[in-house]
Design a protein around this motif. Structure first.
Motif, PDB file in Angstrom:
ATOM      1  N   LEU A   1       6.949 -44.557   1.092  1.00 36.60           N
ATOM      2  CA  LEU A   1       8.122 -45.426   1.256  1.00 36.60           C
ATOM      3  C   LEU A   1       8.965 -45.084   2.477  1.00 36.60           C
ATOM      4  O   LEU A   1       9.756 -45.906   2.934  1.00 36.60           O
ATOM      5  CB  LEU A   1       9.017 -45.330   0.008  1.00 36.60           C
ATOM      6  N   ASP A   2       8.823 -43.851   2.994  1.00 30.34           N
ATOM      7  CA  ASP A   2       9.645 -43.434   4.130  1.00 30.34           C
ATOM      8  C   ASP A   2       8.915 -42.343   4.890  1.00 30.34           C
ATOM      9  O   ASP A   2       8.249 -41.484   4.289  1.00 30.34           O
ATOM     10  CB  ASP A   2      11.004 -42.912   3.635  1.00 30.34           C
ATOM     11  N   VAL A   3       9.018 -42.391   6.201  1.00 28.38           N
ATOM     12  CA  VAL A   3       8.408 -41.392   7.077  1.00 28.38           C
ATOM     13  C   VAL A   3       9.465 -40.971   8.084  1.00 28.38           C
ATOM     14  O   VAL A   3      10.044 -41.817   8.775  1.00 28.38           O
ATOM     15  CB  VAL A   3       7.175 -41.960   7.814  1.00 28.38           C
ATOM     16  N   VAL A   4       9.724 -39.673   8.187  1.00 29.64           N
ATOM     17  CA  VAL A   4      10.769 -39.170   9.077  1.00 29.64           C
ATOM     18  C   VAL A   4      10.184 -38.153  10.050  1.00 29.64           C
ATOM     19  O   VAL A   4       9.470 -37.220   9.644  1.00 29.64           O
ATOM     20  CB  VAL A   4      11.912 -38.506   8.267  1.00 29.64           C
ATOM     21  N   GLU A   5      10.469 -38.325  11.327  1.00 28.63           N
ATOM     22  CA  GLU A   5       9.966 -37.417  12.366  1.00 28.63           C
ATOM     23  C   GLU A   5      10.858 -37.539  13.597  1.00 28.63           C
ATOM     24  O   GLU A   5      11.239 -38.645  13.993  1.00 28.63           O
ATOM     25  CB  GLU A   5       8.522 -37.754  12.715  1.00 28.63           C
ATOM     26  N   TRP A   6      11.199 -36.428  14.207  1.00 31.08           N
ATOM     27  CA  TRP A   6      12.105 -36.460  15.355  1.00 31.08           C
ATOM     28  C   TRP A   6      11.377 -36.615  16.682  1.00 31.08           C
ATOM     29  O   TRP A   6      11.933 -37.135  17.651  1.00 31.08           O
ATOM     30  CB  TRP A   6      12.956 -35.185  15.396  1.00 31.08           C
ATOM     31  N   ASP A   7      10.099 -36.197  16.768  1.00 33.80           N
ATOM     32  CA  ASP A   7       9.382 -36.186  18.044  1.00 33.80           C
ATOM     33  C   ASP A   7       8.863 -37.582  18.394  1.00 33.80           C
ATOM     34  O   ASP A   7       8.154 -38.209  17.604  1.00 33.80           O
ATOM     35  CB  ASP A   7       8.212 -35.197  17.959  1.00 33.80           C
ATOM     36  N   ARG A   8       9.194 -38.046  19.586  1.00 37.34           N
ATOM     37  CA  ARG A   8       8.846 -39.425  19.938  1.00 37.34           C
ATOM     38  C   ARG A   8       7.341 -39.629  20.079  1.00 37.34           C
ATOM     39  O   ARG A   8       6.824 -40.716  19.783  1.00 37.34           O
ATOM     40  CB  ARG A   8       9.566 -39.853  21.218  1.00 37.34           C
ATOM     41  N   TRP A   9       6.617 -38.603  20.537  1.00 42.84           N
ATOM     42  CA  TRP A   9       5.171 -38.755  20.694  1.00 42.84           C
ATOM     43  C   TRP A   9       4.492 -38.865  19.333  1.00 42.84           C
ATOM     44  O   TRP A   9       3.581 -39.674  19.154  1.00 42.84           O
ATOM     45  CB  TRP A   9       4.592 -37.591  21.495  1.00 42.84           C
ATOM     46  N   CYS A  10       4.931 -38.064  18.379  1.00 38.15           N
ATOM     47  CA  CYS A  10       4.387 -38.164  17.028  1.00 38.15           C
ATOM     48  C   CYS A  10       4.707 -39.535  16.431  1.00 38.15           C
ATOM     49  O   CYS A  10       3.857 -40.163  15.786  1.00 38.15           O
ATOM     50  CB  CYS A  10       4.964 -37.069  16.137  1.00 38.15           C
ATOM     51  N   CYS A  11       5.934 -40.005  16.655  1.00 42.03           N
ATOM     52  CA  CYS A  11       6.309 -41.326  16.142  1.00 42.03           C
ATOM     53  C   CYS A  11       5.476 -42.411  16.791  1.00 42.03           C
ATOM     54  O   CYS A  11       5.056 -43.381  16.129  1.00 42.03           O
ATOM     55  CB  CYS A  11       7.799 -41.579  16.371  1.00 42.03           C
ATOM     56  N   ASP A  12       5.196 -42.279  18.088  1.00 47.20           N
ATOM     57  CA  ASP A  12       4.341 -43.253  18.767  1.00 47.20           C
ATOM     58  C   ASP A  12       2.932 -43.234  18.178  1.00 47.20           C
ATOM     59  O   ASP A  12       2.294 -44.285  18.019  1.00 47.20           O
ATOM     60  CB  ASP A  12       4.277 -42.961  20.263  1.00 47.20           C
ATOM     61  N   THR A  13       2.433 -42.039  17.863  1.00 52.86           N
ATOM     62  CA  THR A  13       1.120 -41.921  17.238  1.00 52.86           C
ATOM     63  C   THR A  13       1.096 -42.662  15.908  1.00 52.86           C
ATOM     64  O   THR A  13       0.178 -43.437  15.624  1.00 52.86           O
ATOM     65  CB  THR A  13       0.760 -40.439  17.030  1.00 52.86           C
ATOM     66  N   ILE A  14       2.118 -42.460  15.085  1.00 48.26           N
ATOM     67  CA  ILE A  14       2.176 -43.126  13.784  1.00 48.26           C
ATOM     68  C   ILE A  14       2.316 -44.638  13.955  1.00 48.26           C
ATOM     69  O   ILE A  14       1.635 -45.424  13.285  1.00 48.26           O
ATOM     70  CB  ILE A  14       3.342 -42.554  12.949  1.00 48.26           C
ATOM     71  N   ARG A  15       3.199 -45.049  14.878  1.00 49.95           N
ATOM     72  CA  ARG A  15       3.392 -46.493  15.089  1.00 49.95           C
ATOM     73  C   ARG A  15       2.093 -47.168  15.548  1.00 49.95           C
ATOM     74  O   ARG A  15       1.755 -48.271  15.104  1.00 49.95           O
ATOM     75  CB  ARG A  15       4.525 -46.732  16.093  1.00 49.95           C
ATOM     76  N   GLU A  16       1.369 -46.513  16.448  1.00 51.00           N
ATOM     77  CA  GLU A  16       0.115 -47.081  16.948  1.00 51.00           C
ATOM     78  C   GLU A  16      -0.898 -47.234  15.824  1.00 51.00           C
ATOM     79  O   GLU A  16      -1.586 -48.260  15.713  1.00 51.00           O
ATOM     80  CB  GLU A  16      -0.455 -46.185  18.051  1.00 51.00           C
ATOM     81  N   ASN A  17      -1.008 -46.231  14.970  1.00 52.10           N
ATOM     82  CA  ASN A  17      -1.987 -46.294  13.888  1.00 52.10           C
ATOM     83  C   ASN A  17      -1.551 -47.228  12.770  1.00 52.10           C
ATOM     84  O   ASN A  17      -2.396 -47.783  12.054  1.00 52.10           O
ATOM     85  CB  ASN A  17      -2.276 -44.888  13.368  1.00 52.10           C
ATOM     86  N   ARG A  18      -0.230 -47.424  12.621  1.00 50.15           N
ATOM     87  CA  ARG A  18       0.252 -48.456  11.698  1.00 50.15           C
ATOM     88  C   ARG A  18      -0.227 -49.824  12.185  1.00 50.15           C
ATOM     89  O   ARG A  18      -0.721 -50.649  11.411  1.00 50.15           O
ATOM     90  CB  ARG A  18       1.782 -48.465  11.631  1.00 50.15           C
ATOM     91  N   LYS A  19      -0.066 -50.041  13.477  1.00 50.20           N
ATOM     92  CA  LYS A  19      -0.457 -51.333  14.073  1.00 50.20           C
ATOM     93  C   LYS A  19      -1.965 -51.556  13.934  1.00 50.20           C
ATOM     94  O   LYS A  19      -2.409 -52.675  13.653  1.00 50.20           O
ATOM     95  CB  LYS A  19      -0.045 -51.359  15.546  1.00 50.20           C
ATOM     96  N   ARG A  20      -2.722 -50.478  14.092  1.00 50.35           N
ATOM     97  CA  ARG A  20      -4.177 -50.566  13.979  1.00 50.35           C
ATOM     98  C   ARG A  20      -4.653 -50.595  12.528  1.00 50.35           C
ATOM     99  O   ARG A  20      -5.836 -50.792  12.269  1.00 50.35           O
ATOM    100  CB  ARG A  20      -4.828 -49.361  14.676  1.00 50.35           C
ATOM    101  N   LYS A  21      -3.730 -50.288  11.598  1.00 50.17           N
ATOM    102  CA  LYS A  21      -4.066 -50.154  10.169  1.00 50.17           C
ATOM    103  C   LYS A  21      -5.120 -49.078   9.961  1.00 50.17           C
ATOM    104  O   LYS A  21      -6.081 -49.231   9.177  1.00 50.17           O
ATOM    105  CB  LYS A  21      -4.528 -51.495   9.582  1.00 50.17           C
ATOM    106  N   SER A  22      -4.941 -47.968  10.659  1.00 51.59           N
ATOM    107  CA  SER A  22      -5.915 -46.882  10.623  1.00 51.59           C
ATOM    108  C   SER A  22      -5.711 -45.981   9.408  1.00 51.59           C
ATOM    109  O   SER A  22      -4.597 -45.518   9.139  1.00 51.59           O
ATOM    110  CB  SER A  22      -5.796 -46.023  11.890  1.00 51.59           C
ATOM    111  N   ALA A  23      -6.792 -45.731   8.686  1.00 49.66           N
ATOM    112  CA  ALA A  23      -6.834 -44.707   7.637  1.00 49.66           C
ATOM    113  C   ALA A  23      -5.706 -44.791   6.627  1.00 49.66           C
ATOM    114  O   ALA A  23      -5.250 -43.785   6.109  1.00 49.66           O
ATOM    115  CB  ALA A  23      -6.846 -43.320   8.283  1.00 49.66           C
ATOM    116  N   GLY A  24      -5.239 -45.982   6.348  1.00 47.51           N
ATOM    117  CA  GLY A  24      -4.174 -46.137   5.367  1.00 47.51           C
ATOM    118  C   GLY A  24      -2.786 -46.164   5.948  1.00 47.51           C
ATOM    119  O   GLY A  24      -1.814 -46.488   5.246  1.00 47.51           O
ATOM    120  N   MET A  25      -2.628 -45.847   7.233  1.00 47.62           N
ATOM    121  CA  MET A  25      -1.302 -45.864   7.844  1.00 47.62           C
ATOM    122  C   MET A  25      -0.736 -47.277   7.971  1.00 47.62           C
ATOM    123  O   MET A  25       0.461 -47.451   8.162  1.00 47.62           O
ATOM    124  CB  MET A  25      -1.320 -45.204   9.228  1.00 47.62           C
ATOM    125  N   GLY A  26      -1.599 -48.269   7.852  1.00 49.42           N
ATOM    126  CA  GLY A  26      -1.131 -49.636   7.930  1.00 49.42           C
ATOM    127  C   GLY A  26      -0.150 -49.991   6.826  1.00 49.42           C
ATOM    128  O   GLY A  26       0.616 -50.947   6.954  1.00 49.42           O
TER     129      GLY A  26
END
Length: 392
Positions: free
Chosen positions: A25-50
């Motif tokens: 329900l919620d994902v918290v992270e301060w590092d912008r590169w890690c957040c970009d990684t998560i956002r990219e994989n959300r967009k790709r619907k990778s491995a459940g991150m979608g």
């Protein structure tokens, strides 16, 4: 079952939790590169991150979690570990990167049925024994908060007094004595040790123990001496190590557990990016990184054992952990894709940032398979408790 992920990093722990059947329900992270990684994989619907929400990017101290009170089965996360890392300055509670108090605050605000927090093995060093106990007590009694201006040692004394006097608390957790788990013993192709804090809210009545190990070094030695390890990897007899028999000589029968997975096992199907530069393009994040060299104490990970622990540093990592050592003695850096394999990230996960930045993300990550083992066990107990309550 519902969960939130704190200090998410590149998402290793969160992916294991998702695979175990929890809805994030919620994902918290301060590092912008890690957040970009998560956002990219959300967009790709990778491995459940979608199915993940977009990460809340920023300092956790600026965020409230009261909107999740009473709605969560699980809170997970890996509070920044630099204060306890063997490679750091070991400042612990004096380090402003120590976020354990924030992890406790989130538990206090959300009151989940359970939590899973992990950290580096360095946290268990004798130097940190007092603070280690302080973390344990805070997680046991999260509602006994630190008073304004109170020193952490005084707060710990109050918690200790409450604990020894069997005092009651509106919110308390049964926290198992934290254990150091070696990822290799659970099928991860890497010798990576992490300490896990797991607790269940006292009113759940859940009795839990850490999962049993499933893989062993002895089973790997047996497989290499008596099994088909070398044949299935098509390794010529002249290229097989000569000293395998010494380690396996004392084994009288085939071990019950499965063999450790090795670096060679993890890299099956990946072309060598240095020797086959064209074939590497078939895999994302699989680019050759020049500059690796071997010297005493900096020899890389052998192919036929689990890899050394990947580190968040890259150049200058003391033991050459981020390099592979070929049978002929030559070395090269692991690619991002190879490092992701060693951390058991699925191949459809991609990473944002330069090679050094991405290696930092991977070096700080929890192996996905290890996270899944722990989360799956916790989830199973939560489901059983819910079913038992529903049938009573």
């Amino acid at each position: 079952m519902k969960a939130i992920e704190l200090f998410a990093g590149a998402g290793g722990l969160g992916l294991g939790v998702t695979r175990a059947g929890f809805k994030t329900l919620d994902v918290v992270e301060w590092d912008r590169w890690c957040c970009d990684t998560i956002r990219e994989n959300r967009k790709r619907k990778s491995a459940g991150m979608g199915h993940w929400p977009s990460p809340r990017e920023g300092d956790i101290r600026d965020f409230s979690f009261t909107q999740f009170e009473g709605k969560l089965d699980l809170v997970t996360g890996g509070p920044p570990c630099q204060p306890f890392s063997l490679g750091g300055r070991h400042r612990a509670h004096q380090d402003d990167r120590d976020m354990w108090s924030e992890a406790v605050r989130v538990v206090r605000e959300t009151k989940p049925s359970a939590f899973i927090f992990e950290n580096v093995k360095g946290l268990t060093r004798a130097t940190f024994a007092t603070y280690f106990n302080y973390i344990f007590l805070q997680l046991t009694y999260p509602e006994i908060d630190m008073r304004d201006g109170e020193a952490w040692l005084d707060h710990r004394a109050r918690l200790e007094q409450h604990h020894t006097s069997n005092g009651s608390s509106a919110l308390s957790y049964q926290v198992l004595p934290p254990e150091v788990l070696n990822a290799a013993n659970f099928g991860v192709p890497q010798k990576r040790e992490r300490v896990f804090f797991v607790g269940f809210r006292s009113d759940t009545g859940i009795k839990w123990s850490f999962p049993r190990e499933t893989h062993s070094r002895e089973a790997l030695l047996w497989d290499q001496l008596h099994g088909d390890y070398w044949d299935r990897h098509m390794v010529a007899k002249r290229d097989r190590p000569m000293d395998i028999g010494k380690g396996a000589a004392r084994l009288r029968s085939k071990p019950v557990l499965k063999p450790w997975n090795t670096t060679r096992d993890a890299l099956v199907g990946l072309p060598d990016p240095e020797l086959a530069p064209r074939a590497k393009s078939e895999f994302a994040d699989h680019r050759y990184q020049p500059g690796a060299r071997s010297y005493p104490g900096h020899t890389g990970s052998p192919l036929d054992e689990p890899a050394k622990t990947l580190k968040a540093g890259v150049h200058g990592v003391p033991g050459g952990e981020n390099m592979m050592r070929r049978p002929d003695g030559s070395v090269r850096y692991f690619t991002i894709r190879e490092s992701a394999r060693l951390q058991t990230f699925p191949d459809d996960i991609v990473f944002h940032g330069s090679w050094s930045e991405t290696m930092r993300q991977l070096g700080n990550a929890v192996p996905v398979d290890l996270a899944h083992v722990v989360a799956n066990s916790v989830g199973g107990h939560l489901k059983a408790a819910t079913n038992k309550k529903g049938n009573s």
